[in-house]
Design an enzyme around this catalytic site. Sequence first.
Site, PDB file in Angstrom:
ATOM      1  N   SER A   1       0.854  -1.189   0.000  1.00  0.00           N
ATOM      2  CA  SER A   1       0.000   0.000   0.000  1.00  0.00           C
ATOM      3  C   SER A   1       0.890   1.239   0.000  1.00  0.00           C
ATOM      4  CB  SER A   1      -0.896   0.004   1.244  1.00  0.00           C
ATOM      5  OG  SER A   1      -0.101   0.166   2.414  1.00  0.00           O
TER       6      SER A   1
ATOM      7  N   ASP B   1      -0.923  -1.647  -4.047  1.00  0.00           N
ATOM      8  CA  ASP B   1      -2.267  -2.001  -3.609  1.00  0.00           C
ATOM      9  C   ASP B   1      -3.091  -0.740  -3.342  1.00  0.00           C
ATOM     10  OD1 ASP B   1      -4.331  -3.689  -2.814  1.00  0.00           O
ATOM     11  OD2 ASP B   1      -3.637  -3.792  -0.736  1.00  0.00           O
TER      12      ASP B   1
ATOM     13  N   ASP C   1      -6.984   2.385  -7.806  1.00  0.00           N
ATOM     14  CA  ASP C   1      -8.292   2.304  -7.164  1.00  0.00           C
ATOM     15  C   ASP C   1      -9.073   3.571  -7.477  1.00  0.00           C
ATOM     16  OD1 ASP C   1     -10.507   2.073  -5.596  1.00  0.00           O
ATOM     17  OD2 ASP C   1      -9.439   1.678  -3.719  1.00  0.00           O
TER      18      ASP C   1
ATOM     19  N   HIS D   1     -12.243  -5.353   3.953  1.00  0.00           N
ATOM     20  CA  HIS D   1     -10.912  -5.447   4.538  1.00  0.00           C
ATOM     21  C   HIS D   1     -11.035  -5.684   6.036  1.00  0.00           C
ATOM     22  CE1 HIS D   1      -9.563  -2.828   0.970  1.00  0.00           C
ATOM     23  NE2 HIS D   1      -9.063  -4.038   0.790  1.00  0.00           N
ATOM     24  N   GLY D   2     -10.054  -6.343   6.604  1.00  0.00           N
ATOM     25  CA  GLY D   2     -10.061  -6.565   8.043  1.00  0.00           C
ATOM     26  C   GLY D   2     -10.841  -7.814   8.422  1.00  0.00           C
TER      27      GLY D   2
ATOM     28  N   GLY E   1      -9.818  -8.571   0.510  1.00  0.00           N
ATOM     29  CA  GLY E   1     -10.371  -8.965   1.802  1.00  0.00           C
ATOM     30  C   GLY E   1     -10.431 -10.461   1.984  1.00  0.00           C
ATOM     31  N   GLY E   2      -9.344 -11.167   1.611  1.00  0.00           N
ATOM     32  CA  GLY E   2      -9.359 -12.626   1.644  1.00  0.00           C
ATOM     33  C   GLY E   2      -9.310 -13.241   3.024  1.00  0.00           C
TER      34      GLY E   2
ATOM     35  N   ASN F   1      -3.966  -9.861   3.895  1.00  0.00           N
ATOM     36  CA  ASN F   1      -3.125  -8.954   4.671  1.00  0.00           C
ATOM     37  C   ASN F   1      -3.389  -9.145   6.167  1.00  0.00           C
ATOM     38  OD1 ASN F   1      -1.437  -6.903   5.524  1.00  0.00           O
ATOM     39  ND2 ASN F   1      -2.810  -5.249   4.938  1.00  0.00           N
TER      40      ASN F   1
END
Length: 287
Positions: free
Chosen positions: A49, A84, A105, A177-178, A208-209, A231
Amino acid sequence: MIVSATEMMKKALKGHYAVGQFNINNLEWTKAVLMAAQAKNSPAILGVSEGAGKYMGGFKTVVAMVRELHDFLGVTVPIATHLDHGSYQGCIDCVDAGFSSIMFDGSHFDIEENVKKTKELVKLAHDNGKSIEAEVGSIGGEEDGVVGTGEIADPEACRQIAELGVDFLAAGIGNIHGIYPDNWRGLDFGTLEKVQKATNGIPLVLHGGTGIPEEMIKTAINLGVTKINVNTECQLSFAAATRAYIEAGKDKQGKGFDPRKLLDPGFKAIIATVEEKMDLFGSTGKA
């Protein structure tokens, strides 16, 4: 070998598996992902990022660190260095710094502005031999200062962005995310299927895996997802292993406070997490 992600994505789409993007934050993170990829004979994408890039001393420092570690460790599997959730200027800076791949993005712009900026960056990326990811809809939650509302992607907007020549596309389908909340409704596979059809099978990206159930991961891959971002899970693994080391008092035994010893449990935990994800995503043995 450090390469753009284009061929990785094409091969993954054809082989019905996904390549993991694992965000890096320092030397330990970078070394862990590279070692896991080599051990699993798997391609991997090192996500950075803009905030993490600044933390590590700038994009050129990141490129140099990855290159030197890659050579020192004797890595032979395909590795991409990827921006990212990049801003327009961030993408330009990463191309200049030597990243092999970028993500723009533009999801917070209206579709006209997203198309305009993405088109310009596609040309910049491809003129310099880089791959480029774009985004439609937004990924919910917050990651390193980038906040998303979780807007579901419009398949028609996805078509417009895909036709610009992007190499892979992130479409918001309810992913965040998170850590996923208990009341999370799951991924919107109906939208994902519509996006796949509207974009003529372009490689798709699932942000967001962390925490997505295995069956959902497998379904997403079957519907054209070839890149899955991880992440938070690596951060949690690192934190838990480091906490256990300190709470056990090992930092007070001998020279356990030496950073090479203090950070080692977390480093090994990242390797284990990355290897587990590579097995789940199906990229193990696909280098």
